[in-house]
Design a protein around this motif. Structure first.
Motif, mmCIF file in Angstrom:
data_model
loop_
_atom_site.group_PDB
_atom_site.id
_atom_site.type_symbol
_atom_site.label_atom_id
_atom_site.label_comp_id
_atom_site.label_asym_id
_atom_site.label_seq_id
_atom_site.Cartn_x
_atom_site.Cartn_y
_atom_site.Cartn_z
ATOM 1 N N PHE A 33 8.041 7.146 38.055
ATOM 2 C CA PHE A 33 9.354 7.504 37.523
ATOM 3 C C PHE A 33 10.187 8.238 38.553
ATOM 4 N N ILE A 34 9.527 9.167 39.219
ATOM 5 C CA ILE A 34 10.264 9.955 40.209
ATOM 6 C C ILE A 34 10.793 9.054 41.324
ATOM 7 N N ILE A 35 9.966 8.078 41.745
ATOM 8 C CA ILE A 35 10.442 7.163 42.798
ATOM 9 C C ILE A 35 11.630 6.359 42.287
ATOM 10 N N VAL A 36 11.544 5.923 41.047
ATOM 11 C CA VAL A 36 12.680 5.187 40.475
ATOM 12 C C VAL A 36 13.941 6.030 40.578
ATOM 13 N N GLY A 37 13.820 7.297 40.223
ATOM 14 C CA GLY A 37 14.994 8.175 40.268
ATOM 15 C C GLY A 37 15.535 8.302 41.675
#
Lengths: 507, 514
Positions: free
Chosen positions: A315-319
């Motif tokens: 998720f953090i990478i997506v952000g």
């Protein structure tokens, strides 16, 4: 008031060295005191931080003159909350060890290694020189190797070697990337070599170099997180590392990687970030799906949490690779959230194991809630935070991330949203199977002891507090995230792509 | 005719370090014949230390000079001085390690230390040489004593085997090198480096078959000496069999001498033919990194492990040579200093454990060292981390410099090779560190027959704390000191590397490179 970052940086290690000199359990308490002092200083730094942004409390000395490597530390909007989080998590781990009298043997050595780990993590968050960053990035891994070797599980030897080699593969490649950046930048503007981030930002390396150097950094960060195809070290490492160090490891080391993307990879190699945006998003989605799926089926509680962090980090990478401000804000907020939730949950594993006859396997648990309502309540709050229940700050983080990526890559947003549902499934599965269901064979349910509560409850309160007031994080990060995305937006402009393609919002 | 002979001008000051070493060798040899035991066992090593100390003092005195000695045969410049300083420093550390060693006792102290001094003198001549013949004389002067030193444990079959192996393989290397020199002479008509460089440049000999063959043979010969793959096969056996202090000396001093002459010969004499030799050295560097690191995996003998590791380290150092820049030479010198501290610390701990336990140089001998002797374990750990190149150790700074030199010289992929090698190397350096910290205080070796020596380990008495304490004292304080100092240096120079950078920058200046 003048704040010297070097003091807070080396304080934990100094306390550790001091602890090495004394005997018995006093060493553990010196370690706690060191962590406490570090936290106090970190609070001062946060309180003193000017929300307006920019690098603050800069310490800039030449470290290796011949190479142009600076000992340059500073606090920025990206790092200020993470520094505080680091201090909180390490204090929790130190207190946990001290109250439980862990480890039984050689507490001084343990204290110095944990101190080194904390100094390493803090150093990575403060470093404003890419070689210094790489040095801290590698250095913080060393104590975890020895912590595992001395106090780890029965199969620790090969497991931790795997962890070490995997994660260093990336970071050593990153070293080459960092050196190449400095050398190429010098060739570009003809001045003296410098590895300071601010200097390198002035003259970015050529577009082609940016791409391959970006990849070296990306691989290092993805391995450390870990993201899906690079997670091979995780299951072995997580099962063999002692729990208190593991709590800090899972909470913080992955966040250094996420932070690294925002502070180095995007500002210095924007062409690479744009070029490989889809690749990174694909990796992120794969991590979310794979991590969730594995967390559904894993029975070892450590691994449930381990795979859940694979998904969360996805998720953090997506952000981050939404490449816009909302995504970046969300990623950074989520980094803090996950750190604050993952650390106490790892300690909960120890509490569960203590009640399930020493087993950390979900199949041996169940029914632990029967005589432990307070423990159940604390665990439930943490679980809700993990699965991003509306009302928790994790919800806000995920919401911002999804919003960010929705404006840039809508398909990614839809797939990532599946992960939100997945988190609910594995989070609740962990809670229900451990605490409810049929009572396990060796389970002796009992309430949380005062010593356990003393560590877990404050950590839970921090999570609750941040849920009530997420602006605490967001208002400090906003400006810095905007700054770190400037280069990407310029680069996109140069490439002649429409700004909307990288998700720049309409004004 | 006789009247025409003019007495040559002798620059005694310039030659003084060499004289100190060779004079010391003679004195030590004579003193070693003395009848009193204390003279042989204590005065001789002390005198050896004094000789090396004198040489170091004389070198420092000459620090600013750039002299041409013996009609231009030798040159005393910063490179010579720095390399010789490193050799002498290594020799001092090796002397301390050998002070109470079995080897020095068996071959007689006088001879052992005389050979050490002679070998060091040979290294100085080799690096100072400005002429093919002088270089060859220097090479033999360093090799011959080392053959004997390897075999100096007269009653241990392994040591004798090691000496014999080294003699045979080393002679092949020397012969190859000599043949290469002969061809170079044949092509250029001169034996002086400067003359060769000029002949190649003006005569357009860059692609000449004689020069090519000569350079190729010189490459092979020097690769043998520096134990670079694929000419490394002798290294593990010789390193394992030789007495540990000798191995420690060889692994550092011989290497730096070989690299010194490689820098001189290729970066100066054969500089105009750079395009011819560069690819060969690049290939050798890559092969060494791969072979050394892969070979060290799974070794249970520490000396064999360090032997393979030294092959890999030589490969890293070679990267600095092949980039053919001033920066590259600096990186080479820096890395060698870094490597000296880490390697000597490691060998010192091995020496210590060889004397304290019956396990020899097996990795098991380190078990429990972390609990029993934390300082020694810390030194060894720092040595391993430094060799692996982790941050906060000198090895990190050294590798950083090498990678920077590679990137600066347009060979970034060689920097990547160094990194890949380092990754593999973690898989054998770290378990060594782990072995020391992992087990709680290791059980005292079971009484009975020692598997290695085949003799009863301890005659009578329960192997209790008293025995362990007695065993711990057997290592000798000087060995502990060497391990500690070198381990500490590996840490200190990792945190404060500036002095090292200044040192090598001065040394590389004036070498005539870009």
């Amino acid at each position: 008031m003048t704040i010297h970052l070097s003091i807070v940086l080396w304080l934990p290690l100094a306390a550790g060295v001091l602890a090495l000199l004394v005997r018995g359990s006093l060493a553990r308490w010196i370690s706690v005191l060191g962590a406490l002092a570090t936290l106090a200083y970190a609070i001062v730094i946060v309180a003193d931080y000017d929300v307006g942004g920019g690098l603050q409390h800069v310490t800039d000395e030449m470290w290796i003159g011949a190479l142009g490597i600076h000992y340059k530390l500073a606090v920025s909007g990206l790092s200020v909350v993470l520094i505080l989080t680091t201090a909180v998590v390490f204090l929790g781990a130190a207190l946990w060890s001290a109250l439980r009298g862990e480890p039984g043997s050689r507490p001084g050595l343990y204290a110095v290694l944990m101190g080194l780990a904390q100094s390493g993590v803090l150093g990575a968050f403060m470093a404003q020189d890419i070689v210094l960053f790489v040095a801290f990035f590698d250095l913080m891994l060393v104590p975890y190797y020895f912590l595992t070797i001395v106090w780890g599980g029965p199969r620790r030897g090969p497991a931790v070697l795997k962890l070490f080699v995997y994660t260093l593969v990336g970071s050593l490649l990153m070293l080459v990337g960092a050196v190449a950046t400095g050398v190429l930048a010098k060739a570009g503007d003809g001045g003296a070599t410098s590895f300071a981030i601010s200097d390198l930002q002035q003259s970015l390396v050529s577009s082609g170099s940016q791409k391959w150097i970006f990849l070296t950094f990306a691989i290092a960060f993805l391995v450390k997180m870990p993201a899906f195809p690079f997670h091979g070290w995780m299951p072995d490492g997580y099962t063999q590392m002692p729990l208190a160090p593991l709590a800090t490891f899972t909470a913080l080391l992955s966040k250094v990687a996420a932070y690294g993307f925002l502070v180095i990879a995007l500002p210095l190699y924007p062409q690479g970030a744009i070029e490989f945006q889809m690749l990174m998003l694909t990796v992120a989605l794969a991590s979310i799906l794979y991590g969730s799926a594995m967390a559904f089926t894993a029975t070892n509680t450590r691994l449930v949490l381990g795979y859940s962090s694979v998904a969360q980090l996805g998720f953090i990478i997506v952000g981050i690779f939404a490449l816009n401000e909302r995504g970046g804000d969300g990623a950074l907020l989520q980094s803090v959230n996950h750190a604050l939730v993952a650390a106490p949950l790892m300690l909960v594993v120890a509490m569960l194991a203590a009640r399930a006859g020493g087993s950390e396997d979900l199949r041996d648990m169940g029914g632990i809630a029967t005589r432990a309502p307070a423990f159940a309540a604390v665990f439930l709050v943490l679980t809700y935070a993990l699965l991003a229940m509306p009302g928790s700050t994790n919800f806000i983080g995920e919401y911002l991330i999804l919003l960010g990526v929705f404006t840039s890559k809508i398909v990614v947003a839809f797939v990532a949203a599946v992960g939100v549902a997945g988190a609910a499934v594995y989070g609740l599965r962990l809670y229900i199977r451990a605490m409810h269901n049929r009572t396990g064979p060796a389970v002796g349910a009992r309430e949380m002891t005062a010593r356990e509560a003393l560590v877990i409850v404050p950590l839970m309160l921090v999570v609750l507090a941040l849920s009530l007031y997420p602006q605490f994080g967001l208002q400090r990060t906003e400006h810095a995230v905007k700054t770190s995305l400037v280069a990407v937006q310029d680069a996109a402009h140069d490439r002649g792509e429409t700004l909307a393609a990288i998700g720049k919002e309409e004004r | 005719m006789l009247a025409a002979v003019k007495a040559p001008v002798i620059d005694w000051a310039g030659l003084s370090p060499l004289i100190a070493l060779l004079g010391g060798a003679v004195l030590v040899l004579v003193l070693g014949l003395a009848g009193f035991r204390v003279v042989r066992t204590q005065w001789v090593p002390t005198l050896t230390l004094a000789a090396f100390g004198a040489a170091i003092g004389l070198l420092l005195w000459q620090w600013d000079s750039d002299l041409s000695l013996i009609e231009g045969t030798l040159r005393l410049d910063r490179l010579t001085i720095l390399v010789t300083l490193i050799v002498c420093a290594t020799a001092i550390l090796a002397t301390l390690l050998a002070w109470r060693d079995q080897a020095a006792r068996e071959i007689a102290h006088g001879e052992f230390f005389c050979l050490l001094l002679t070998a060091s003198a040979g290294m100085m001549v080799l690096v100072a040489a400005q002429d093919l013949l002088a270089a060859f004389v220097g090479l033999e002067l360093l090799s011959m004593p080392l053959y004997v030193l390897c075999a100096s444990r007269l009653r241990a079959a392994r040591s004798l085997e090691s000496g014999l192996k080294y003699l045979i393989v080393g002679s092949v290397g020397s012969a190859t090198l000599l043949y290469g020199f002969a061809l170079l002479y044949g092509a250029s008509g001169t034996t002086s480096y400067a003359g060769i460089a000029k002949a190649i440049e003006t005569g357009g000999l860059a692609g000449d078959p004689l020069v090519l063959t000569g350079a190729a043979l010189a490459v092979v010969g020097l690769a043998f000496k520096a134990s670079l793959a694929p000419f490394h096969q002798w290294t593990p056996d010789v390193y394992e069999g030789a007495p540990t202090p000798v191995t420690a000396f060889m692994s550092v001093a011989t290497k730096i001498a070989a690299f010194g002459v490689i820098v001189r010969l290729f970066d100066v004499a054969l500089a105009p033919a750079v395009d011819d030799w560069k690819p060969i050295w690049i290939a050798i560097a890559v092969i060494s990194i791969v072979v050394g690191n892969v070979g060290a995996l799974g070794q249970s003998s520490l000396k064999r492990l360090l032997a393979y590791s030294s092959i890999a380290q030589a490969g890293y150092i070679l990267v600095g040579v092949v980039v053919f820049t001033d920066l590259g030479v600096q990186a080479v010198l820096l890395y060698i200093v870094v490597y000296l501290f880490a390697n000597i610390a490691a060998f010192a701990v091995v020496t210590l454990r060889e004397r304290e336990t019956d396990l020899g140089d097996d990795i098991g001998a380190l078990r429990g060292l972390g609990a029993k002797r934390p300082l020694m374990a810390l030194s060894m750990t720092l040595a391993m981390l430094s060799l692996a190149g982790l941050p906060a150790t000198a090895g990190f700074v050294g590798k950083l410099r090498l990678i920077e030199a590679a990137a600066d010289g347009g060979l970034t992929w060689l920097g990547v090779m160094i990194v890949i090698g380092s990754m593999i190397s973690l898989a054998y350096y770290l378990p060594v560190a782990a072995a020391m910290w992992r087990e709680e205080a290791a059980a005292t070796p079971e009484p009975g027959i020692d598997p290695r020596t085949g003799r009863p380990a301890l005659a009578g008495g329960a192997p209790g704390a008293a025995d362990a304490a007695a065993a711990d004292g057997r290592g000798g304080w000087e060995v502990t000191l060497v391990a500690f100092v070198c381990g500490a240096a590996s840490l200190v120079f990792g945190i404060v590397p500036q002095p090292l950078f200044d040192l090598v920058e001065q040394a590389a200046r004036g070498l005539g490179l870009s």
